[in-house]
Design a protein around this motif. Structure first.
Motif, PDB file in Angstrom:
ATOM      1  N   LEU A  85       0.827  -1.207   0.000  1.00 44.23           N
ATOM      2  CA  LEU A  85       0.000   0.000   0.000  1.00 44.23           C
ATOM      3  C   LEU A  85       0.864   1.261   0.000  1.00 44.23           C
ATOM      4  N   LEU A  86       1.917   1.273   0.808  1.00 41.48           N
ATOM      5  CA  LEU A  86       2.793   2.453   0.867  1.00 41.48           C
ATOM      6  C   LEU A  86       3.610   2.630  -0.409  1.00 41.48           C
ATOM      7  N   GLU A  87       4.042   1.534  -1.013  1.00 35.74           N
ATOM      8  CA  GLU A  87       4.774   1.641  -2.284  1.00 35.74           C
ATOM      9  C   GLU A  87       3.836   2.163  -3.373  1.00 35.74           C
ATOM     10  N   GLY A  88       2.567   1.777  -3.317  1.00 33.55           N
ATOM     11  CA  GLY A  88       1.589   2.336  -4.248  1.00 33.55           C
ATOM     12  C   GLY A  88       1.450   3.837  -4.069  1.00 33.55           C
ATOM     13  N   MET A  89       1.472   4.286  -2.808  1.00 33.49           N
ATOM     14  CA  MET A  89       1.430   5.720  -2.523  1.00 33.49           C
ATOM     15  C   MET A  89       2.637   6.413  -3.142  1.00 33.49           C
ATOM     16  N   VAL A  90       3.818   5.817  -2.991  1.00 35.54           N
ATOM     17  CA  VAL A  90       5.042   6.405  -3.543  1.00 35.54           C
ATOM     18  C   VAL A  90       4.943   6.520  -5.068  1.00 35.54           C
ATOM     19  N   VAL A  91       4.435   5.492  -5.724  1.00 40.13           N
ATOM     20  CA  VAL A  91       4.270   5.535  -7.181  1.00 40.13           C
ATOM     21  C   VAL A  91       3.365   6.701  -7.570  1.00 40.13           C
ATOM     22  N   SER A  92       2.265   6.868  -6.860  1.00 34.85           N
ATOM     23  CA  SER A  92       1.332   7.964  -7.163  1.00 34.85           C
ATOM     24  C   SER A  92       1.971   9.325  -6.909  1.00 34.85           C
ATOM     25  N   LEU A  93       2.687   9.469  -5.795  1.00 35.30           N
ATOM     26  CA  LEU A  93       3.346  10.741  -5.498  1.00 35.30           C
ATOM     27  C   LEU A  93       4.425  11.063  -6.528  1.00 35.30           C
ATOM     28  N   ARG A  94       5.143  10.047  -6.992  1.00 31.03           N
ATOM     29  CA  ARG A  94       6.162  10.277  -8.022  1.00 31.03           C
ATOM     30  C   ARG A  94       5.520  10.753  -9.326  1.00 31.03           C
ATOM     31  N   GLY A  95       4.341  10.237  -9.632  1.00 25.33           N
ATOM     32  CA  GLY A  95       3.621  10.696 -10.812  1.00 25.33           C
ATOM     33  C   GLY A  95       3.258  12.165 -10.703  1.00 25.33           C
ATOM     34  N   ILE A  96       2.833  12.574  -9.516  1.00 23.73           N
ATOM     35  CA  ILE A  96       2.531  13.993  -9.293  1.00 23.73           C
ATOM     36  C   ILE A  96       3.804  14.819  -9.412  1.00 23.73           C
ATOM     37  N   GLU A  97       4.898  14.318  -8.859  1.00 23.12           N
ATOM     38  CA  GLU A  97       6.175  15.043  -8.932  1.00 23.12           C
ATOM     39  C   GLU A  97       6.655  15.181 -10.380  1.00 23.12           C
ATOM     40  N   GLU A  98       6.447  14.159 -11.197  1.00 20.76           N
ATOM     41  CA  GLU A  98       6.854  14.235 -12.596  1.00 20.76           C
ATOM     42  C   GLU A  98       6.119  15.357 -13.329  1.00 20.76           C
ATOM     43  N   SER A  99       4.843  15.534 -12.996  1.00 22.23           N
ATOM     44  CA  SER A  99       4.044  16.547 -13.681  1.00 22.23           C
ATOM     45  C   SER A  99       4.163  17.936 -13.073  1.00 22.23           C
ATOM     46  N   TYR A 100       4.431  18.000 -11.772  1.00 28.66           N
ATOM     47  CA  TYR A 100       4.418  19.284 -11.052  1.00 28.66           C
ATOM     48  C   TYR A 100       5.674  19.421 -10.192  1.00 28.66           C
ATOM     49  N   GLY A 101       6.825  19.191 -10.799  1.00 30.18           N
ATOM     50  CA  GLY A 101       8.088  19.179 -10.078  1.00 30.18           C
ATOM     51  C   GLY A 101       8.457  20.477  -9.376  1.00 30.18           C
ATOM     52  N   GLN A 102       7.897  21.605  -9.807  1.00 28.44           N
ATOM     53  CA  GLN A 102       8.196  22.855  -9.111  1.00 28.44           C
ATOM     54  C   GLN A 102       7.310  23.044  -7.875  1.00 28.44           C
ATOM     55  N   ASN A 103       6.362  22.114  -7.665  1.00 25.29           N
ATOM     56  CA  ASN A 103       5.435  22.236  -6.545  1.00 25.29           C
ATOM     57  C   ASN A 103       5.582  21.131  -5.501  1.00 25.29           C
ATOM     58  N   ILE A 104       6.299  20.066  -5.851  1.00 25.47           N
ATOM     59  CA  ILE A 104       6.476  18.937  -4.932  1.00 25.47           C
ATOM     60  C   ILE A 104       7.854  18.320  -5.141  1.00 25.47           C
ATOM     61  N   LYS A 105       8.505  17.969  -4.031  1.00 23.73           N
ATOM     62  CA  LYS A 105       9.834  17.342  -4.067  1.00 23.73           C
ATOM     63  C   LYS A 105       9.805  16.146  -3.130  1.00 23.73           C
ATOM     64  N   ILE A 106      10.205  14.985  -3.648  1.00 24.63           N
ATOM     65  CA  ILE A 106      10.244  13.759  -2.847  1.00 24.63           C
ATOM     66  C   ILE A 106      11.699  13.415  -2.555  1.00 24.63           C
ATOM     67  N   THR A 107      11.978  13.121  -1.286  1.00 20.39           N
ATOM     68  CA  THR A 107      13.305  12.721  -0.836  1.00 20.39           C
ATOM     69  C   THR A 107      13.190  11.352  -0.178  1.00 20.39           C
ATOM     70  N   PHE A 108      14.150  10.490  -0.465  1.00 22.88           N
ATOM     71  CA  PHE A 108      14.179   9.163   0.144  1.00 22.88           C
ATOM     72  C   PHE A 108      15.369   9.099   1.095  1.00 22.88           C
ATOM     73  N   LYS A 109      15.111   8.613   2.305  1.00 22.83           N
ATOM     74  CA  LYS A 109      16.171   8.434   3.288  1.00 22.83           C
ATOM     75  C   LYS A 109      16.189   6.975   3.726  1.00 22.83           C
ATOM     76  N   LYS A 110      17.391   6.437   3.886  1.00 21.71           N
ATOM     77  CA  LYS A 110      17.534   5.047   4.287  1.00 21.71           C
ATOM     78  C   LYS A 110      18.383   4.981   5.550  1.00 21.71           C
ATOM     79  N   GLN A 111      17.872   4.283   6.565  1.00 24.25           N
ATOM     80  CA  GLN A 111      18.632   4.101   7.790  1.00 24.25           C
ATOM     81  C   GLN A 111      19.853   3.217   7.499  1.00 24.25           C
ATOM     82  N   GLU A 112      20.939   3.532   8.147  1.00 14.61           N
ATOM     83  CA  GLU A 112      22.146   2.713   7.986  1.00 14.61           C
ATOM     84  C   GLU A 112      22.029   1.394   8.739  1.00 14.61           C
ATOM     85  N   VAL A 113      21.374   1.441   9.906  1.00 17.66           N
ATOM     86  CA  VAL A 113      21.262   0.259  10.767  1.00 17.66           C
ATOM     87  C   VAL A 113      19.826   0.146  11.245  1.00 17.66           C
ATOM     88  N   GLU A 114      19.379  -1.084  11.427  1.00 21.50           N
ATOM     89  CA  GLU A 114      18.018  -1.292  11.967  1.00 21.50           C
ATOM     90  C   GLU A 114      18.100  -1.664  13.414  1.00 21.50           C
TER      91      GLU A 114
END
Length: 114
Positions: A85-114
């Protein structure tokens, strides 16, 4: 600008996300970028709760902040559904970012350790 941060564990699974700011694409009530981001993100949170029974830790306010944290200790089969479900959200948000890149910016952060 809307800032979206997707936080992943070192294994790659989404642990949390934060959305803040405003798109300023159009006047309040007519801003399709803001409406799209809101619909996609709130829809994902609602789907997680309705389809898995898990209630994420959520914080939101009138400034445009939405923060969602998936609790630890969830059974693997349930977490797989949440991740889909969350990956589906990311796909949808990326689609919005592709069309409206001056209005939305997506950043991905990854923890080094769990």
């Amino acid at each position: 600008m809307i800032q979206v941060t997707i936080n992943r564990k070192s294994s790659g699974v989404i642990q949390s996300f934060t959305i803040s700011g405003h798109a300023f694409f159009a006047n309040r009530g007519k801003d399709i970028v803001c409406a799209g981001v809101s619909a996609v993100s709130v829809g994902a949170i609602n789907a997680v709760h309705a389809l898995t029974g898990i209630t994420p830790d959520i914080e939101h306010d009138e400034t445009g902040l939405l923060s969602c944290v998936i609790p630890d200790g969830i059974a693997e089969d349930v977490n797989e559904k949440i991740q889909l479900l969350l990956e589906g959200m990311v796909v949808s948000l990326r689609g919005i970012e592709e069309s409206y890149g001056q209005n939305i910016k997506i950043t991905f952060k990854k923890q080094e350790v769990e």
